[in-house]
Design a protein around this motif. Structure first.
Motif, short mmCIF file in Angstrom:
data_model
loop_
_atom_site.label_atom_id
_atom_site.label_comp_id
_atom_site.label_asym_id
_atom_site.label_seq_id
_atom_site.Cartn_x
_atom_site.Cartn_y
_atom_site.Cartn_z
N LEU A 18 1.26 -1.22 -0.38
CA LEU A 18 -0.05 -0.42 0.08
C LEU A 18 0.99 1.11 -0.18
N VAL A 19 1.75 1.05 0.50
CA VAL A 19 3.04 2.16 0.81
C VAL A 19 3.68 2.38 -0.38
N ARG A 20 4.10 1.52 -1.59
CA ARG A 20 4.51 1.76 -3.15
C ARG A 20 3.36 1.75 -3.58
N ASP A 21 2.28 1.48 -3.22
CA ASP A 21 1.27 2.14 -4.53
C ASP A 21 1.25 3.23 -4.31
N PHE A 22 1.02 4.31 -3.01
CA PHE A 22 0.69 5.48 -2.52
C PHE A 22 1.73 6.59 -3.18
N GLN A 23 3.57 5.69 -2.66
CA GLN A 23 4.74 6.51 -3.43
C GLN A 23 4.50 6.86 -5.10
N GLY A 24 3.77 6.09 -5.59
CA GLY A 24 3.50 5.28 -6.97
C GLY A 24 2.98 6.36 -7.80
N TRP A 25 1.64 7.07 -6.53
CA TRP A 25 0.63 7.90 -6.59
C TRP A 25 0.99 9.05 -6.79
N VAL A 26 2.25 9.37 -5.32
CA VAL A 26 2.53 10.54 -5.63
C VAL A 26 3.34 11.17 -5.99
N HIS A 27 4.01 10.46 -6.59
CA HIS A 27 5.00 10.36 -7.99
C HIS A 27 4.47 10.82 -8.93
N ALA A 28 3.80 10.26 -9.44
CA ALA A 28 2.73 10.43 -11.07
C ALA A 28 2.44 11.56 -10.86
N PHE A 29 1.48 12.26 -9.64
CA PHE A 29 0.65 13.23 -9.56
C PHE A 29 2.07 14.49 -10.07
N ALA A 30 3.33 14.28 -9.02
CA ALA A 30 4.12 15.39 -8.70
C ALA A 30 4.57 15.56 -10.32
N GLY A 31 4.33 14.22 -11.25
CA GLY A 31 5.00 14.60 -13.10
C GLY A 31 4.09 15.13 -13.59
N ALA A 32 3.25 14.93 -13.12
CA ALA A 32 1.78 15.50 -14.37
C ALA A 32 1.19 16.84 -14.12
N LEU A 33 1.84 17.77 -11.93
CA LEU A 33 1.61 18.74 -12.16
C LEU A 33 2.71 19.94 -12.35
N SER A 34 3.78 18.91 -12.76
CA SER A 34 5.20 19.57 -13.25
C SER A 34 5.11 19.89 -15.16
N GLU A 35 4.39 18.75 -15.47
CA GLU A 35 3.63 18.89 -17.13
C GLU A 35 2.45 19.88 -17.11
N LEU A 36 1.77 20.07 -16.19
CA LEU A 36 0.84 21.37 -16.15
C LEU A 36 1.47 22.91 -16.23
N ALA A 37 2.83 22.86 -15.13
CA ALA A 37 3.44 24.05 -14.80
C ALA A 37 4.33 24.26 -15.89
N ASP A 38 4.78 23.60 -16.71
CA ASP A 38 5.18 24.28 -18.06
C ASP A 38 4.03 24.57 -19.07
N ARG A 39 3.01 24.03 -19.64
CA ARG A 39 2.18 24.20 -20.45
C ARG A 39 1.99 26.27 -20.20
N ARG A 40 1.65 27.08 -21.57
CA ARG A 40 1.68 28.01 -21.72
C ARG A 40 -0.29 27.78 -22.28
N VAL A 115 -11.42 4.83 0.49
CA VAL A 115 -11.53 3.30 0.31
C VAL A 115 -10.60 3.51 2.22
N LEU A 116 -9.81 4.40 1.94
CA LEU A 116 -8.69 4.17 3.73
C LEU A 116 -9.29 4.85 4.62
N GLN A 117 -10.31 5.77 4.69
CA GLN A 117 -11.61 6.25 5.81
C GLN A 117 -11.24 5.72 7.36
N PRO A 118 -11.61 4.79 7.24
CA PRO A 118 -12.12 3.32 8.07
C PRO A 118 -10.91 3.19 8.72
N TYR A 119 -9.65 3.16 8.10
CA TYR A 119 -8.48 2.62 8.51
C TYR A 119 -7.65 3.52 9.75
N PHE A 120 -7.33 4.62 8.37
CA PHE A 120 -6.88 5.93 9.08
C PHE A 120 -7.81 6.91 10.50
#
Length: 127
Positions: A18-40, A115-120
């Motif tokens: 689950l932690v690996r999945d989460f890190q992958g999601w964070v990495h993908a989101f950061a990359g997508a935001l970086s691409e969006l920041a480079d747009r005009r 989906v993880l709210q009950p666990y948190f």
């Protein structure tokens, strides 16, 4: 199935996975935001005589005013046209962010329960 899916179905899941999945999601989101920041992104006012270009982070990069707009509009109307063009460009930026989030979530709505709210909640209740 992701590890979050196992937790969602009430099964014990692999926490490390689950932690690996989460890190992958964070990495993908950061990359997508970086691409969006480079747009005009460019927006125009209702008359099409004023255009504004912004970066993907919302920074105003350029305003282009057709000479006819300067001739035909008074200062207040010209200011409103510039405002409309900037707003149109920022709306395009918002649409790009929405598309990025939809792509990263696999089309899953943000209105769906976490989906993880009950666990948190269980962890937070423990002392």
């Amino acid at each position: 199935m992701t590890h979050a899916g196992a937790f969602n179905q009430g099964r014990d899941g692999d926490l490390d996975g689950l932690v690996r999945d989460f890190q992958g999601w964070v990495h993908a989101f950061a990359g997508a935001l970086s691409e969006l920041a480079d747009r005009r992104l460019t927006g125009v006012d209702d008359t099409g005589r004023v255009a504004a270009t912004i970066s993907g982070t919302g920074r105003l990069l350029q305003v282009t005013i057709d000479p006819r707009a300067i001739r035909d509009l008074d200062h207040a109307a010209l200011g409103q046209a510039v405002f409309q063009a900037i707003l149109a460009a920022r709306e395009r930026m918002g649409e790009g962010l929405d598309e990025t989030i939809a792509a990263l979530s696999g089309g899953r709505s943000t209105a769906e329960p976490d989906v993880l709210q009950p666990y948190f909640d269980a962890v937070l209740r423990q002392e």
